[in-house]
Design an enzyme around this catalytic site. Sequence first.
Site, PDB file in Angstrom:
ATOM      1  N   ASN A   1       0.810  -1.220   0.000  1.00  0.00           N
ATOM      2  CA  ASN A   1       0.000   0.000   0.000  1.00  0.00           C
ATOM      3  C   ASN A   1       0.844   1.270   0.000  1.00  0.00           C
ATOM      4  O   ASN A   1       0.382   2.323   0.439  1.00  0.00           O
ATOM      5  CB  ASN A   1      -0.956  -0.006   1.188  1.00  0.00           C
TER       6      ASN A   1
ATOM      7  N   VAL B   1       1.901   7.038   0.715  1.00  0.00           N
ATOM      8  CA  VAL B   1       1.094   6.043   1.430  1.00  0.00           C
ATOM      9  C   VAL B   1      -0.328   6.030   0.874  1.00  0.00           C
ATOM     10  O   VAL B   1      -0.951   7.079   0.713  1.00  0.00           O
ATOM     11  CB  VAL B   1       1.059   6.361   2.940  1.00  0.00           C
ATOM     12  N   CYS B   2      -0.825   4.846   0.606  1.00  0.00           N
ATOM     13  CA  CYS B   2      -2.202   4.655   0.150  1.00  0.00           C
ATOM     14  C   CYS B   2      -3.004   4.120   1.341  1.00  0.00           C
ATOM     15  O   CYS B   2      -2.924   2.942   1.680  1.00  0.00           O
ATOM     16  CB  CYS B   2      -2.219   3.663  -1.011  1.00  0.00           C
ATOM     17  N   LEU B   3      -3.742   5.009   1.973  1.00  0.00           N
ATOM     18  CA  LEU B   3      -4.500   4.678   3.180  1.00  0.00           C
ATOM     19  C   LEU B   3      -5.837   5.403   3.112  1.00  0.00           C
ATOM     20  O   LEU B   3      -5.880   6.609   2.829  1.00  0.00           O
ATOM     21  CB  LEU B   3      -3.702   5.122   4.418  1.00  0.00           C
TER      22      LEU B   3
ATOM     23  N   ASP C   1      -6.650  -2.479  -2.045  1.00  0.00           N
ATOM     24  CA  ASP C   1      -6.235  -1.161  -2.521  1.00  0.00           C
ATOM     25  C   ASP C   1      -4.715  -1.130  -2.738  1.00  0.00           C
ATOM     26  O   ASP C   1      -4.005  -0.348  -2.103  1.00  0.00           O
ATOM     27  CB  ASP C   1      -6.658  -0.096  -1.511  1.00  0.00           C
TER      28      ASP C   1
END
Length: 132
Positions: free
Chosen positions: A58, A65-67, A100
């Site tokens: 992620n 950062v993919c959050l 994701d």
Amino acid sequence: MMAFVTSNYSTRVLNNFKSAVQKTDWEGGFYPVTIHFSEDYPSKPPKCKFPQGFFHPNVYPSGTVCLSILNEDSGWRPAITVKQILVGIQDLLDQPNPADPAQTEGYHLFIQDAIEYKKRVKLQAKQYPPLV
């Protein structure tokens, strides 16, 4: 465990946050995260980045950062605190979100080869040793 090392208030950037994730495959590493707060914060989420090339399903190759709680279009709310962001990032390290993915290699290893994925995580922990 989390520790704040430095911040630069004039540029709205939190630098060198170090996260020590204990009792996980990430244990032993202190992972640098930079958090950039735009002029629109808290209406818009900050941008959070690890170093470029950071290995995680992620985290984009750029280090971003993919959050979900950092997504302006879905999970972000102005009431989310910096502490919640940091805890969310720390939790994400050990509990990737396969729904994701942001990085092909990290995602594929996480999904298809858990043993190799854990080896890579432990290797990365050695790349970010604790500060003495």
